[in-house]
Motif scaffolding. Sequence first.
Motif, PDB file in Angstrom:
ATOM      1  N   PRO A   6       0.800  -1.229   0.000  1.00  0.00           N
ATOM      2  CA  PRO A   6       0.000   0.000   0.000  1.00  0.00           C
ATOM      3  C   PRO A   6       0.832   1.278   0.000  1.00  0.00           C
ATOM      4  CG  PRO A   6      -0.396  -1.292   1.998  1.00  0.00           C
ATOM      5  CD  PRO A   6       0.555  -2.064   1.157  1.00  0.00           C
ATOM      6  N   GLU A   7       2.054   1.252   0.515  1.00  0.00           N
ATOM      7  CA  GLU A   7       2.872   2.465   0.553  1.00  0.00           C
ATOM      8  C   GLU A   7       3.531   2.771  -0.782  1.00  0.00           C
ATOM      9  OE1 GLU A   7       3.347  -0.034   2.925  1.00  0.00           O
ATOM     10  OE2 GLU A   7       2.069   0.966   4.381  1.00  0.00           O
ATOM     11  N   PHE A   8       3.338   1.909  -1.754  1.00  0.00           N
ATOM     12  CA  PHE A   8       3.994   2.051  -3.041  1.00  0.00           C
ATOM     13  C   PHE A   8       2.975   2.541  -4.064  1.00  0.00           C
ATOM     14  CE2 PHE A   8       4.945  -0.251  -7.072  1.00  0.00           C
ATOM     15  CZ  PHE A   8       6.012   0.522  -7.448  1.00  0.00           C
ATOM     16  N   GLU A   9       2.887   3.843  -4.204  1.00  0.00           N
ATOM     17  CA  GLU A   9       1.936   4.406  -5.153  1.00  0.00           C
ATOM     18  C   GLU A   9       2.464   5.738  -5.656  1.00  0.00           C
ATOM     19  OE1 GLU A   9      -2.755   5.623  -5.422  1.00  0.00           O
ATOM     20  OE2 GLU A   9      -2.068   4.400  -3.751  1.00  0.00           O
ATOM     21  N   TYR A  10       2.465   5.873  -6.968  1.00  0.00           N
ATOM     22  CA  TYR A  10       2.918   7.097  -7.615  1.00  0.00           C
ATOM     23  C   TYR A  10       1.850   7.552  -8.600  1.00  0.00           C
ATOM     24  CZ  TYR A  10       7.408   5.353  -5.969  1.00  0.00           C
ATOM     25  OH  TYR A  10       8.422   4.863  -5.196  1.00  0.00           O
ATOM     26  N   ILE A  11       1.742   8.852  -8.752  1.00  0.00           N
ATOM     27  CA  ILE A  11       0.827   9.409  -9.747  1.00  0.00           C
ATOM     28  C   ILE A  11       1.644  10.308 -10.663  1.00  0.00           C
ATOM     29  CG2 ILE A  11      -1.182  10.887 -10.158  1.00  0.00           C
ATOM     30  CD1 ILE A  11      -2.145  10.095  -7.319  1.00  0.00           C
ATOM     31  N   PHE A  12       1.534  10.046 -11.958  1.00  0.00           N
ATOM     32  CA  PHE A  12       2.164  10.880 -12.968  1.00  0.00           C
ATOM     33  C   PHE A  12       1.049  11.597 -13.719  1.00  0.00           C
ATOM     34  CE2 PHE A  12       5.009   7.334 -12.338  1.00  0.00           C
ATOM     35  CZ  PHE A  12       6.263   7.911 -12.324  1.00  0.00           C
ATOM     36  N   ASN A  13       0.983  12.889 -13.593  1.00  0.00           N
ATOM     37  CA  ASN A  13       0.048  13.668 -14.390  1.00  0.00           C
ATOM     38  C   ASN A  13       0.859  14.387 -15.450  1.00  0.00           C
ATOM     39  OD1 ASN A  13      -2.500  13.191 -13.112  1.00  0.00           O
ATOM     40  ND2 ASN A  13      -1.738  14.362 -11.381  1.00  0.00           N
ATOM     41  N   ILE A  14       0.513  14.132 -16.700  1.00  0.00           N
ATOM     42  CA  ILE A  14       1.231  14.739 -17.813  1.00  0.00           C
ATOM     43  C   ILE A  14       0.270  15.718 -18.482  1.00  0.00           C
ATOM     44  CG2 ILE A  14       2.449  14.333 -19.981  1.00  0.00           C
ATOM     45  CD1 ILE A  14       2.982  11.450 -18.868  1.00  0.00           C
ATOM     46  N   TYR A  15       0.651  16.974 -18.460  1.00  0.00           N
ATOM     47  CA  TYR A  15      -0.175  18.035 -19.029  1.00  0.00           C
ATOM     48  C   TYR A  15       0.479  18.506 -20.315  1.00  0.00           C
ATOM     49  CZ  TYR A  15      -1.904  18.055 -14.252  1.00  0.00           C
ATOM     50  OH  TYR A  15      -2.419  17.685 -13.037  1.00  0.00           O
ATOM     51  N   ARG A  16      -0.307  18.462 -21.400  1.00  0.00           N
ATOM     52  CA  ARG A  16       0.229  18.839 -22.701  1.00  0.00           C
ATOM     53  C   ARG A  16      -0.671  19.858 -23.362  1.00  0.00           C
ATOM     54  NH1 ARG A  16       3.643  15.288 -25.490  1.00  0.00           N
ATOM     55  NH2 ARG A  16       3.840  17.093 -26.817  1.00  0.00           N
ATOM     56  N   ASN A  17      -0.062  20.817 -23.993  1.00  0.00           N
ATOM     57  CA  ASN A  17      -0.757  21.671 -24.949  1.00  0.00           C
ATOM     58  C   ASN A  17       0.253  21.965 -26.049  1.00  0.00           C
ATOM     59  OD1 ASN A  17       0.836  23.940 -24.203  1.00  0.00           O
ATOM     60  ND2 ASN A  17      -0.641  24.536 -22.627  1.00  0.00           N
ATOM     61  N   SER A  18      -0.088  22.820 -26.952  1.00  0.00           N
ATOM     62  CA  SER A  18       0.795  23.039 -28.106  1.00  0.00           C
ATOM     63  C   SER A  18       2.121  23.695 -27.720  1.00  0.00           C
ATOM     64  CB  SER A  18       0.081  23.880 -29.158  1.00  0.00           C
ATOM     65  OG  SER A  18      -0.285  25.123 -28.607  1.00  0.00           O
ATOM     66  N   GLN A  19       2.175  24.346 -26.559  1.00  0.00           N
ATOM     67  CA  GLN A  19       3.393  25.060 -26.187  1.00  0.00           C
ATOM     68  C   GLN A  19       4.156  24.444 -25.018  1.00  0.00           C
ATOM     69  OE1 GLN A  19       1.147  28.436 -25.364  1.00  0.00           O
ATOM     70  NE2 GLN A  19       1.200  29.272 -27.434  1.00  0.00           N
ATOM     71  N   ASN A  20       3.454  23.786 -24.111  1.00  0.00           N
ATOM     72  CA  ASN A  20       4.093  23.316 -22.884  1.00  0.00           C
ATOM     73  C   ASN A  20       3.827  21.850 -22.608  1.00  0.00           C
ATOM     74  OD1 ASN A  20       4.942  25.984 -22.143  1.00  0.00           O
ATOM     75  ND2 ASN A  20       2.872  26.386 -21.435  1.00  0.00           N
ATOM     76  N   THR A  21       4.794  21.238 -21.939  1.00  0.00           N
ATOM     77  CA  THR A  21       4.624  19.887 -21.426  1.00  0.00           C
ATOM     78  C   THR A  21       5.105  19.913 -19.984  1.00  0.00           C
ATOM     79  OG1 THR A  21       5.052  18.921 -23.580  1.00  0.00           O
ATOM     80  CG2 THR A  21       5.277  17.476 -21.672  1.00  0.00           C
ATOM     81  N   LYS A  22       4.231  19.474 -19.086  1.00  0.00           N
ATOM     82  CA  LYS A  22       4.581  19.472 -17.672  1.00  0.00           C
ATOM     83  C   LYS A  22       4.209  18.118 -17.090  1.00  0.00           C
ATOM     84  CE  LYS A  22       2.297  21.932 -14.323  1.00  0.00           C
ATOM     85  NZ  LYS A  22       1.909  23.144 -13.586  1.00  0.00           N
ATOM     86  N   ILE A  23       5.120  17.553 -16.308  1.00  0.00           N
ATOM     87  CA  ILE A  23       4.824  16.317 -15.594  1.00  0.00           C
ATOM     88  C   ILE A  23       4.833  16.637 -14.109  1.00  0.00           C
ATOM     89  CG2 ILE A  23       5.574  13.993 -14.989  1.00  0.00           C
ATOM     90  CD1 ILE A  23       6.757  13.708 -17.730  1.00  0.00           C
ATOM     91  N   CYS A  24       3.749  16.263 -13.453  1.00  0.00           N
ATOM     92  CA  CYS A  24       3.676  16.362 -12.001  1.00  0.00           C
ATOM     93  C   CYS A  24       3.772  14.949 -11.455  1.00  0.00           C
ATOM     94  CB  CYS A  24       2.385  17.035 -11.548  1.00  0.00           C
ATOM     95  SG  CYS A  24       2.342  18.783 -11.962  1.00  0.00           S
ATOM     96  N   PHE A  25       4.729  14.761 -10.582  1.00  0.00           N
ATOM     97  CA  PHE A  25       5.010  13.464  -9.984  1.00  0.00           C
ATOM     98  C   PHE A  25       4.592  13.526  -8.521  1.00  0.00           C
ATOM     99  CE2 PHE A  25       8.079  10.955  -7.501  1.00  0.00           C
ATOM    100  CZ  PHE A  25       7.805   9.699  -7.995  1.00  0.00           C
ATOM    101  N   SER A  26       3.661  12.658  -8.133  1.00  0.00           N
ATOM    102  CA  SER A  26       3.198  12.591  -6.752  1.00  0.00           C
ATOM    103  C   SER A  26       3.537  11.230  -6.181  1.00  0.00           C
ATOM    104  CB  SER A  26       1.682  12.812  -6.684  1.00  0.00           C
ATOM    105  OG  SER A  26       1.334  14.060  -7.230  1.00  0.00           O
TER     106      SER A  26
END
Length: 156
Positions: A6-26
């Motif tokens: 249960p302590e092993f959990e990651y969330i990768f949110n990848i946000y894309r648009n035509s100009q930017n790419t951002k990854i949020c790692f939780s």
Amino acid sequence: MSGNMPEFEYIFNIYRNSQNTKICFSEYTGKEKFSKADKEKIEELRNKKDRKASDMKELMNLYDNSKIFTKECFNYSVDDSIIKISDSIIQSKEDILSEIKRNKNRVVLDAIQFEVTMRNKNGVEYSYHIHAPDNEHYKLFSQFVKESSKEFEVFQ
């Protein structure tokens, strides 16, 4: 992405648009924060003598919704390998769904799992689960794990 512990959990949110790419790692901290109402509901469900599957699902949802995560966000160029792999995952939806169907009887104990949810500005487009990616099965997800491990120290 999660594992059997249960302590092993990651969330990768990848946000894309035509100009930017951002990854949020939780990363899940292994701790939860419950509201007073949630604590009362959990106690009620735990003490219920004839607990049903729906009660267990509600109990699990209360725990899932109370998890505390740390969060870091980074900007990337479209040329970064982690972005190229995530793009390949998005573009390979039909191949991945076909592989899921082919692997429906595959059994692997103690492995990581992915829940992939694709959203656009109108909401959820699709969602599917991937179990135990490796170099033979679900290669793109295995590559994503390797690449994200370099950046975010996953599995180290």
